[in-house]
Design an enzyme around this catalytic site. Structure first.
Site, PDB file in Angstrom:
ATOM      1  N   HIS A  95       0.862  -1.212  -0.166  1.00 19.84           N
ATOM      2  CA  HIS A  95      -0.015  -0.047  -0.019  1.00 19.84           C
ATOM      3  C   HIS A  95       0.722   1.220   0.141  1.00 19.84           C
ATOM      4  O   HIS A  95       1.810   1.127   0.682  1.00 19.84           O
ATOM      5  CB  HIS A  95      -0.943  -0.137   1.254  1.00 19.84           C
ATOM      6  CG  HIS A  95      -1.572   1.365   1.683  1.00 19.84           C
ATOM      7  ND1 HIS A  95      -1.417   2.210   2.449  1.00 19.84           N
ATOM      8  CD2 HIS A  95      -2.399   2.072   0.805  1.00 19.84           C
ATOM      9  CE1 HIS A  95      -2.178   3.154   2.422  1.00 19.84           C
ATOM     10  NE2 HIS A  95      -2.783   3.264   1.256  1.00 19.84           N
ATOM     11  N   SER A  96       0.571   2.072  -1.050  1.00 12.48           N
ATOM     12  CA  SER A  96       1.263   3.462  -1.149  1.00 12.48           C
ATOM     13  C   SER A  96       2.932   3.254  -1.175  1.00 12.48           C
ATOM     14  O   SER A  96       3.449   2.971  -1.820  1.00 12.48           O
ATOM     15  CB  SER A  96       0.921   4.173   0.126  1.00 12.48           C
ATOM     16  OG  SER A  96       1.063   5.665   0.127  1.00 12.48           O
ATOM     17  N   MET A  97       3.551   3.691   0.111  1.00 10.41           N
ATOM     18  CA  MET A  97       4.684   3.625   0.057  1.00 10.41           C
ATOM     19  C   MET A  97       5.276   2.001   0.004  1.00 10.41           C
ATOM     20  O   MET A  97       6.461   1.978  -0.509  1.00 10.41           O
ATOM     21  CB  MET A  97       5.311   4.171   1.652  1.00 10.41           C
ATOM     22  CG  MET A  97       7.171   3.929   1.542  1.00 10.41           C
ATOM     23  SD  MET A  97       7.775   4.447   3.154  1.00 10.41           S
ATOM     24  CE  MET A  97       7.040   3.064   4.295  1.00 10.41           C
TER      25      MET A  97
END
Length: 280
Positions: free
Chosen positions: A98-100
């Site tokens: 997720h994301s990073m």
């Protein structure tokens, strides 16, 4: 119920949460910036048939901080994730990020495509890139801001509930239940109040950044199927879409949800369905 354990990487402790069938298909999950492994709790409920293994990245949750003065470069997480995969004795593994965490998964898969069977990416594809001619100014600004941040430190909350309300109403809002999941792993009670376990250095901008050509080099080396799931109500979709053309086997899905859509019931159920279909 989850299972907790830890591994040691170069003298640092990394904390791990596991859910699901221990004999199921293993999926290593990587959370976003200032989140932790508990962010995958809801998805785990919808995926009881797989072995979901989530890592608290260095400086986050219950994992140790990096050495004092050592910056948190996103690519340093690749070695930690590889150490986890080796600890699990897995030659190849599916990654969920997720994301990073999605960016870390892409860097790992681009560097070691033979170790990654599939990529499941949530509201993120690659680290943010910058024009090469802007990097000297970016470095100077990051160093100046980093000095201020390290002197300041985190401000504690008097009560746990104050932290819950702050997390629910932050830049990326989450439900009360999700906020509690995250904060139970991110806060600790001290004499002066409820304090973040996160390393304050995580809030320093990166001194060294990647340019567009470097990001492209990683994306073109992704040989495994990539399922990219983006949030309609997030703010990453416009920047990600041009990069999708560089990935040879990418399927893009857009969900009605915010940046933490995997912590929203309707979106999480859909994400779990897509993941389950591709792993069975």
């Amino acid at each position: 119920m989850h299972r907790s354990w830890q591994l040691e990487v170069q003298g640092r402790r990394l904390a791990v949460m596991e859910w699901g069938d221990p004999q199921g298909v293993p999926v290593v999950a990587l959370h976003g910036w200032l989140d932790n492994a508990a962010g995958f709790t809801l998805l785990a409920r919808y995926l009881p048939q797989i072995r979901l293994i989530a890592l608290d990245l260095a400086g986050h949750g219950l994992s140790d901080h990096r050495a004092a003065g050592q910056p948190y470069y996103i690519w340093d997480n690749v070695a930690d994730v590889l150490a986890l995969v080796d600890e699990l004795k897995l030659k190849r593994v599916a990654l969920l990020g997720h994301s990073m965490g999605a960016s870390i998964a892409t860097l790992l898969a681009g560097s070691f495509p033979e170790r990654v069977s599939r990529l499941f990416l949530l509201d993120g594809l690659a680290p943010r890139h910058y024009r090469a001619d802007s990097l000297p100014e970016q470095m100077a600004a990051a160093l100046r801001k980093g000095n201020r941040i390290r002197r300041r430190g985190w401000r504690p909350y008097e009560q746990f509930e104050q932290a819950v309300q702050a997390r629910m109403g932050g830049r990326y809002p989450v439900s009360r239940e999700a906020a509690i999941w995250l904060l139970e792993r991110s806060l600790e009670q001290r004499p002066d109040g409820w304090c973040w376990r996160h390393d304050i250095a995580l809030s320093q901008p990166s001194v060294v950044r990647l340019c567009e050509q470097q990001i492209a080099a990683f994306l073109t080396r992704l040989t495994m199927p990539v399922l990219l799931m983006m949030a309609e109500r997030g703010d990453e979709l416009d920047g990600v879409e041009p990069l999708t053309e560089l990935v040879r086997d990418l399927e893009l899905k857009v969900l009605d949800g915010g940046h933490h859509m995997h912590l929203e019931a309707k979106a999480a159920a859909q994400i779990a369905d897509w993941i389950g279909e591709r792993l069975t």
